[in-house]
Design an enzyme around this catalytic site. Structure first.
Site, PDB file in Angstrom:
ATOM      1  N   LYS A  66     -20.866 -24.751  51.713  1.00 56.86           N
ATOM      2  CA  LYS A  66     -21.177 -26.152  51.367  1.00 56.86           C
ATOM      3  C   LYS A  66     -20.243 -27.089  52.122  1.00 56.86           C
ATOM      4  O   LYS A  66     -19.046 -26.785  52.258  1.00 56.86           O
ATOM      5  CB  LYS A  66     -21.012 -26.309  49.853  1.00 56.86           C
ATOM      6  CG  LYS A  66     -21.444 -27.639  49.280  1.00 56.86           C
ATOM      7  CD  LYS A  66     -21.304 -27.588  47.749  1.00 56.86           C
ATOM      8  CE  LYS A  66     -21.766 -28.857  47.061  1.00 56.86           C
ATOM      9  NZ  LYS A  66     -21.671 -28.764  45.588  1.00 56.86           N
TER      10      LYS A  66
ATOM     11  N   SER B 185     -23.685 -27.515  39.540  1.00 57.00           N
ATOM     12  CA  SER B 185     -24.180 -27.571  40.919  1.00 57.00           C
ATOM     13  C   SER B 185     -24.338 -26.256  41.669  1.00 57.00           C
ATOM     14  O   SER B 185     -24.883 -26.240  42.765  1.00 57.00           O
ATOM     15  CB  SER B 185     -23.295 -28.489  41.746  1.00 57.00           C
ATOM     16  OG  SER B 185     -23.638 -29.814  41.469  1.00 57.00           O
TER      17      SER B 185
ATOM     18  N   SER C 105     -25.823 -30.034  43.085  1.00 59.65           N
ATOM     19  CA  SER C 105     -25.605 -30.615  44.394  1.00 59.65           C
ATOM     20  C   SER C 105     -25.463 -29.595  45.523  1.00 59.65           C
ATOM     21  O   SER C 105     -25.530 -29.976  46.691  1.00 59.65           O
ATOM     22  CB  SER C 105     -24.336 -31.462  44.338  1.00 59.65           C
ATOM     23  OG  SER C 105     -23.205 -30.638  44.097  1.00 59.65           O
TER      24      SER C 105
HETATM   25  N1  GLN Z   1     -25.423 -32.771  38.406  1.00 66.42           N
HETATM   26  C1  GLN Z   1     -24.075 -32.956  38.003  1.00 66.42           C
HETATM   27  C2  GLN Z   1     -23.569 -34.283  38.514  1.00 66.42           C
HETATM   28  O1  GLN Z   1     -24.320 -34.960  39.109  1.00 66.42           O
HETATM   29  C3  GLN Z   1     -23.223 -31.834  38.479  1.00 66.42           C
HETATM   30  C4  GLN Z   1     -22.745 -31.975  39.863  1.00 66.42           C
HETATM   31  C5  GLN Z   1     -21.865 -30.845  40.280  1.00 66.42           C
HETATM   32  O2  GLN Z   1     -21.789 -29.818  39.604  1.00 66.42           O
HETATM   33  N2  GLN Z   1     -21.196 -31.026  41.412  1.00 66.42           N
HETATM   34  O3  GLN Z   1     -22.445 -34.635  38.331  1.00 66.42           O
END
Ligand code: GLN
Length: 475
Positions: free
Chosen positions: A75, A174, A150
């Protein structure tokens, strides 16, 4: 598609049946062919091919590391020396990392090949991949649907066979949520299990790195290689690392799995509830005891998470000021204007929304009303899990309330988007490990994912249960 799992590749290379260069070539071919999926932000084609030659020789001569033969996508919020580190944000678009994250170092030391950097929601804020400032990644099972976020690009790359496995980061779901949407395995380990050194911080008390893969075996081998205490990260844990890679296939007979009663609501897509029930039946048939448990704090998880993560993000992201990293707005007449214009032009909409929310909940007068109360809720959420774990060894829950939604469907409704994280954020708040496993498809042929939740530092039980389910066919 041939089986490119790490151990099978090692065996075939050792026997001279296969050359690592041809595997890397096949992955690169796939990346180029499915460019429409927007999985990658950078591909290290030549470096990967050169490395393949070297590692192939190491495997042949019997002195290769545990990840030799693995081709890993990372990532784009983890530092890899000399490579870009954009977090899919304009504010870091030309930034080149001067050092390696601990995970990149460990991957390379174990002879993995890093094939490229994957697409993501900007600064890891999102649940769909649509907050990438570059381009939205797409679900390989249906390109009009989101892949989740994400760590969208990492999940897509694994699901579309563009690499052996990938690393993602998980602050509130994420890794697990895109793994569920794309039909693969994704593990968020216990907070502290893997060093965060070199991971660009979103919410430091919640962030954790973890692997995404097509099998439990690969997941276990990678987890083994990247776990452990690190002098560069004082929040990494001194706990010894269990033998994940040799013990993941041990029997789970006699274990007790809890299913949180509050999670099985009307709002859950019925096909996901069905998947929970058929998984429950498989576990019982395998000699596992299944019990109902209470997690009464479910209703407070999203609120507590979005207060705490935005508060931490507002502080962490204050370092992007146009002076030290990446993008700087042009034509500003004064210093203040330069700061403001850099941040106005460099950050996307969701990142700005979170910086504003986080600044608000930390400001004098609101700190006690919001931030301090969210911290109290966090303690109660942790206690909720501690109580439930008195009755079981691990838990089974949905990963997400629905399967992958359509691109554009939720992007203008942040609250609906935030509710996607209802089953995942509590684990980050409590620091617990979670594993999303594929569990069939819905009526539109989109993957269903289920989540296994473990006690602190008990990733092994999750792997063992995941392995049992992976090898127990549906009846
Ligand atoms: N969807 C969650 C957020 O928007 C988790 C994001 C993540 O785990 N980086 O914060």
């Amino acid at each position: 598609m041939e089986n490119f799992s790490i151990r099978s590749v090692q065996k075939k290379i050792k026997n001279g049946e296969l050359h690592l260069k041809s595997i890397v070539g096949e992955f690169i071919g796939r990346i180029e062919q499915r460019d429409d999926l927007n999985a990658f932000l950078a591909v290290y084609k030549n470096a990967a091919l050169a490395k393949a030659e070297e590692i192939n020789n190491k495997i042949r001569s019997g002195n290769a590391g545990s990840l030799a033969g693995a081709v890993i996508a990372v990532k784009d919020n983890m530092a890899f020396k000399g490579g870009q580190l954009s977090c899919a944000s304009k504010i870091l678009e030309n930034f080149v990392s001067p050092y390696d994250s601990t995970v990149a170092k460990k991957l390379t030391a174990a002879d993995a090949i890093i094939i490229g950097k994957t697409n993501m929601d900007e600064f890891a804020m999102g649940s769909s991949g649509e907050n990438s400032s570059v381009k939205p990644a797409k679900n390989p099972h249906n390109t009009s649907h989101v892949p989740g976020g994400s760590s969208s690009g990492s999940a897509v790359a694994v699901a579309a066979n563009m690499c052996t496995a990938a690393l993602g980061s998980d602050t509130g779901g994420s890794i697990r949520q895109p793994a569920a949407f794309c039909g693969i395995y994704g593990m968020k380990p216990t907070y502290g299990r893997i060093s965060r050194y070199g991971l660009v911080a979103f919410a430091s008390s919640l962030d954790q790195i973890g692997p995404l893969a097509n099998s439990i075996d690969d997941l276990a081998v990678i987890l083994q290689a990247i776990s452990g205490n690190d002098v560069h990260d004082s929040t990494s844990a001194p706990e010894p690392v269990p033998e994940f890679s040799s013990r993941f296939s041990e029997s789970i007979e006699g274990k007790t799995v809890g299913i949180p009663r509050q999670y099985m609501t009307e709002a859950l897509q019925p096909e996901i509830a069905d998947a929970i029930n058929s998984t429950k039946a498989k576990l019982i048939a395998g000699g596992v005891k299944v019990v109902d448990v209470e997690l009464k704090m479910l209703d407070y998880c999203i609120a507590a998470y979005y207060i705490i993560c935005t508060a931490e993000a507002s502080s962490n992201l204050s370092r992007y000021d146009g002076v030290r990293y990446g993008f700087r707005a042009e034509n500003a007449k004064e210093l203040d204007e330069m700061y403001t214009q850099t941040r106005v032009q460099g950050f996307g909409k969701e990142v700005k929304r979170r910086i504003m929310l986080g600044t608000y909940v930390l400001s004098a007068g609101y700190y006690d009303a919001y931030y301090r109360r969210a911290l109290k809720a966090r303690t109660l959420i942790r206690q909720d899990f501690e109580n439930a774990f008195k009755q079981c060894d691990l838990m089974l829950s949905p990963t997400t309330p629905t399967t992958a939604f359509k691109l554009g469907e939720n992007i203008n409704d942040p609250l609906t988007m935030y509710l996607q994280d209802i089953y995942t954020v509590s684990l980050n708040l409590a620091g617990l490990p979670g594993l999303s496993i594929p569990a069939g498809r819905d009526s539109a042929a989109l993957p269903i994912g289920l989540q296994l939740i473990g006690k602190p530092f008990d990733e092994l039980s999750l792997l063992q249960t995941g392995y049992f389910l992976e090898n127990t066919p549906d009846n």
